[in-house]
Motif scaffolding. Structure first.
Motif, PDB file in Angstrom:
ATOM      1  N   UNK A 213      36.939  33.737  36.157  1.00 49.84           N
ATOM      2  CA  UNK A 213      38.269  33.391  36.650  1.00 49.84           C
ATOM      3  C   UNK A 213      38.544  34.225  37.890  1.00 49.84           C
ATOM      4  N   UNK A 214      39.006  33.570  38.930  1.00 46.02           N
ATOM      5  CA  UNK A 214      39.186  34.252  40.216  1.00 46.02           C
ATOM      6  C   UNK A 214      40.151  35.421  40.116  1.00 46.02           C
ATOM      7  N   UNK A 215      41.226  35.266  39.362  1.00 50.93           N
ATOM      8  CA  UNK A 215      42.269  36.290  39.317  1.00 50.93           C
ATOM      9  C   UNK A 215      42.172  37.198  38.093  1.00 50.93           C
ATOM     10  N   UNK A 216      41.483  36.743  37.059  1.00 45.39           N
ATOM     11  CA  UNK A 216      41.138  37.625  35.952  1.00 45.39           C
ATOM     12  C   UNK A 216      42.129  37.737  34.820  1.00 45.39           C
ATOM     13  N   UNK A 217      43.384  37.333  35.014  1.00 46.41           N
ATOM     14  CA  UNK A 217      44.384  37.521  33.963  1.00 46.41           C
ATOM     15  C   UNK A 217      44.003  36.845  32.641  1.00 46.41           C
ATOM     16  N   UNK A 218      43.540  35.588  32.660  1.00 47.46           N
ATOM     17  CA  UNK A 218      43.163  34.975  31.378  1.00 47.46           C
ATOM     18  C   UNK A 218      42.006  35.698  30.698  1.00 47.46           C
ATOM     19  N   UNK A 219      41.141  36.326  31.492  1.00 45.01           N
ATOM     20  CA  UNK A 219      39.992  37.024  30.924  1.00 45.01           C
ATOM     21  C   UNK A 219      40.430  38.253  30.129  1.00 45.01           C
ATOM     22  N   UNK A 220      41.483  38.900  30.593  1.00 48.88           N
ATOM     23  CA  UNK A 220      42.015  40.065  29.873  1.00 48.88           C
ATOM     24  C   UNK A 220      42.481  39.643  28.492  1.00 48.88           C
ATOM     25  N   UNK A 221      43.158  38.481  28.436  1.00 50.36           N
ATOM     26  CA  UNK A 221      43.641  37.985  27.141  1.00 50.36           C
ATOM     27  C   UNK A 221      42.477  37.648  26.210  1.00 50.36           C
ATOM     28  N   UNK A 222      41.426  37.030  26.761  1.00 46.71           N
ATOM     29  CA  UNK A 222      40.258  36.678  25.938  1.00 46.71           C
ATOM     30  C   UNK A 222      39.597  37.943  25.395  1.00 46.71           C
ATOM     31  N   UNK A 223      39.492  38.952  26.242  1.00 55.88           N
ATOM     32  CA  UNK A 223      38.874  40.203  25.810  1.00 55.88           C
ATOM     33  C   UNK A 223      39.706  40.867  24.698  1.00 55.88           C
TER      34      UNK A 223
END
Length: 362
Positions: free
Chosen positions: A31-41
């Motif tokens: 993800x370009x901005x990363x916010x959804x990745x933080x939630x997944x982690x």
């Protein structure tokens, strides 16, 4: 098992990343901005409900596109169409010829534009393919929870150039079984994207409910007269297709192959196909039904129509109305004839670009 990079962490990106992880594949989610990745982690993975049940955990979460695609055999772009230009520019610098890049879904011309981006950077292209619609009908029900209403029975795919399509279908069977089926070419497949046909009329013609954020199920807003508008839009789209010498799927054929719907009026078939998901209408003028389906759905249709001399007044009127409602010039900012690099190409030049993968750089 395969190694797959999923570029985009919205509804469909999370659905694919979760499903592929559950299926045992090596999944990299970008993800370009990363916010959804933080939630997944934080949640330890992606929870899927509906047609697929379980929690899938991608091996890698990253905002570095080079890291995401390094070593992957398959790259799936599931970002909105307005992000294709940025992602394509980044991919053209790092992807390799032996990798396969799939726009899932594409927008008319996504593959053509990506080949231009490889050429602009003097690099040999990857295998590039696209679909007219998403294989997954899904919505997020939480930050990392996705409800999959349906995985379509079959979705057409085509490569640019068309000669690689069978190879791409065979390759994707590792991940998606036989649900991707070969289409004739990217021009035919791209013109078979029916999202604007279904999404725009009930959204634009019921604009008060959009502004009120009423969130009625979209299918419930398709009245007999709105269905008549859909039919007229469809007739114009098919006229563009015929003028370009291709036979794109009709809306009714898509409802049959994707959802098994074969009988009834247009209104009745829409209710049968989409009623079980009951996804809501747009809740704002920044919803993708406006910001994606108009500039990257309607605008390229109109661009090709103008190039081959086909009149499309209903599609043009809805594009103009949507632009006025959103206070944007979608014809100027969307995937117009200049963005496609096809001004003055005529029918044969358009066919060469989509079917043969011919690239003409200025």
């Amino acid at each position: 098992m395969g190694k797959i990079a999923v570029l985009g962490a919205g509804n469909v990106g999370l659905a694919i990343a979760g499903h592929m992880s559950l299926s045992g594949h090596d999944v990299r989610l970008y993800d370009r901005f990363g916010d959804p990745l933080v939630d997944v982690e934080k949640s330890g993975g992606i929870e899927l409900t509906g047609e697929v049940e379980g929690k899938g955990t991608p091996r890698l979460l990253t905002s570095d596109i080079a890291e995401a695609v390094d070593g992957a055999d398959t790259i799936v772009i599931v970002a909105p169409a307005f992000a294709h230009e940025y992602i394509g520019q980044q991919l053209a610098a790092v992807a390799h010829p032996e990798q396969m890049i799939l726009f899932q879904p594409g927008a008319l011309g996504s593959g053509v534009r990506l080949l231009h981006q490889f050429a602009e950077q003097s690099r040999s292209p990857s295998y590039v393919a696209e679909t007219p619609t998403s294989l997954y009908t899904c919505r997020k029900s939480g930050e990392t929870t996705v409800y999959i209403g349906a995985i379509k029975h079959s979705v057409e795919i085509a490569s640019v150039p068309a000669s690689f399509t069978d190879r791409c279908v065979e390759h994707l069977n590792t991940y998606f079984g036989g649900r991707y089926v070969p289409g004739p070419d990217a021009l035919t497949v791209g013109l078979s994207n029916h999202n604007p046909i279904y999404h725009l009329p009930p959204s634009v013609l019921n604009i008060k409910t959009v502004e009120d954020q009423a969130q009625h199920p979209l299918h419930s807003l398709v009245t007999p007269r709105i269905a008549a508008v859909i039919d007229k839009m469809e007739a114009e789209r098919m006229a563009i297709s015929h003028a370009l010498g291709v036979e794109s799927k009709t809306f009714w054929q898509t409802l049959e192959t994707a959802y098994g719907v074969t009988e009834g009026t247009t209104q009745e078939r829409i209710i049968q196909a989409y009623g079980r998901q009951a996804f809501p209408e747009p809740d704002s003028l920044t919803h993708r039904y406006f910001t994606e389906d108009v500039p990257f759905g309607m605008v390229p249709w109109l661009a090709l129509a103008d190039e081959v001399g086909v009149d499309a007044p209903i599609n043009r009127s809805l594009t103009v109305l949507a632009s006025a409602l959103c206070d944007r010039d979608f014809m100027a900012e969307g995937r117009n004839i200049d963005a496609l690099g096809l001004r003055g190409s005529g029918r044969e030049g358009i066919r060469r670009a989509f079917i043969e993968g011919a690239v003409a750089l200025a």
